[in-house]
Design an enzyme around this catalytic site. Structure first.
Site, mmCIF file in Angstrom:
data_model
loop_
_atom_site.group_PDB
_atom_site.id
_atom_site.type_symbol
_atom_site.label_atom_id
_atom_site.label_comp_id
_atom_site.label_asym_id
_atom_site.label_seq_id
_atom_site.Cartn_x
_atom_site.Cartn_y
_atom_site.Cartn_z
ATOM 1 C CE LYS A 1 -4.277 -1.794 1.866
ATOM 2 N NZ LYS A 1 -5.363 -1.612 2.813
ATOM 3 C CE LYS B 1 -6.695 -7.539 -1.385
ATOM 4 N NZ LYS B 1 -8.080 -7.200 -1.090
ATOM 5 C CE LYS C 1 -13.630 -2.134 0.867
ATOM 6 N NZ LYS C 1 -13.388 -2.305 2.290
#
Ligand code: ATP
Ligand code: MG
Length: 332
Positions: free
Chosen positions: A112, A195, A198
């Site tokens: 992230k 994956k 969001k």
């Protein structure tokens, strides 16, 4: 009965199909067998910048979707993380139990922060797995229903619980991840090596539950597969087709071998079109139920208030025990 605990971020507004199949469906199932606590983790959401108006709306929207997906306030405790201040309090304690190197090994942070640009990532994003440790330990949870991407964080939770128990005496239950292998990782429809997330690079492979069903149907029909023609489950050689079979099987309850038989001699187009229809049929009543809960904010807020009260009773007891073991002087 054993305890279950899980949390879900309200960041994107709509949940996606990976959230639903990987996590939320297990929340619903565990209501029947566990004393279950589920929360919308707004404190985790603010590890990345959030617009205040959107965050508030998305937090309520998340709760409405959880109810629409089948959480029953009579069977579980549903609440908003920030309503229970003990999360932040035990979070601090757990920060002080965690090695810097240990925290640095969390792969989600690496992913992230790389996406955000390393100097824009906050300290909160770095320590969010440790807040998650506190989330779980406060409820003395036995089972934590999550997707595969959370396995490392549950491992950290177990390590820290054991460390605390060893140093200060038995205080926390050691939790185990509840990961259902078949649906633990739903993949992006355009990039079956990634994956579904969001924070996906492109919205084309992301199936949001609250999108216009026509838009989602189109995403299924244009899902990336391979140049072969045989419909067969093979994660290595045919990740796109395998992902579609997984989703089909999860939504219809049909076993994968039976699906392989059913689609023998048929093209990928048939599988994609069927799946688009199956999804639309499933998601339409979900939209209606979400709208109903959103349209009745009084009921929604009262569910969340009752949930927070029940959660706080459990959390306060655990926090008091942990503070006591640490040698903090109790406030009189
Ligand atoms: P982000 O990319 O911002 O982390 P997310 O899509 O991972 O968002 P979360 O709120 O972090 O969503 O995850 C909620 C739950 O859904 C977690 O238990 C997570 O493991 C699960 N989950 C998320 N994506 C998937 C997926 N593609 N397949 C299965 N489970 C998933
Ligand atoms: Mg995530």
């Amino acid at each position: 009965s054993p305890r279950a605990l899980s949390g879900i971020q309200p960041t994107a507004g709509s949940f996606h199909l990976g959230n639903y199949l990987g996590a939320i469906r297990q929340y619903v199932a565990l209501q029947e067998t566990h004393d279950a606590f589920y929360m919308v983790v707004d404190l985790h959401a603010i590890t990345v910048p959030q617009d205040p108006v959107e965050l508030r709306a998305n937090t309520r929207l998340a709760a409405a979707q959880l109810l629409a997906a089948g959480l029953d306030p009579e069977r579980c405790t549903l609440f908003i993380q920030s309503h229970v201040p003990e999360h932040a309090q035990l979070g601090w304690v757990m920060n002080c139990m965690t090695g810097f190197g240990e925290a640095s090994r969390m792969t989600q942070f690496k992913d992230k922060s790389a996406k955000q640009g390393a100097d824009r990532a906050t300290v909160g994003l770095f320590t969010y797995p440790i807040l998650q440790v506190a989330d779980i330990l406060l409820y003395q949870a036995d089972a934590v229903p999550v997707g595969e991407d959370q396995r490392q964080h549950i491992e950290l939770t177990r390590d820290l619980a054991e460390r605390f128990n060893t140093r200060y005496g038995p205080t926390f239950t050691i939790p185990a991840p509840h990961i259902v292998r078949e649906v633990a990782k739903i993949y992006d429809l355009q990039d079956p090596s990634a994956k579904m997330s969001k924070s996906a690079a492109s919205p084309k492979g992301l199936v949001n539950l609250l999108d216009d069903p026509k838009v989602s149907a189109k995403k299924f029909r244009s899902a990336v597969t391979d140049t072969d023609t045989v419909i067969r489950y093979d994660e290595k050689e045919k990740p796109g087709v395998s992902n579609l079979l997984t989703i089909h099987s999860a939504l219809t309850g049909t076993g994968i071998p039976e699906l392989e038989e059913r689609y023998e001699g048929k093209g990928y187009g048939a599988l994609k079109t069927d799946l688009a229809d199956i999804f639309v049929e499933w998601v339409t009543p979900f939209h209606e139920r979400t709208r109903e809960y959103l349209g009745d904010p009084e009921t929604l807020d009262s569910v969340l208030a009752k949930g927070a009260e029940k959660a706080r009773a459990v959390a306060a007891e655990t926090l008091a025990a942990a503070y006591d073991r640490l040698g903090l002087v109790p406030a009189k």
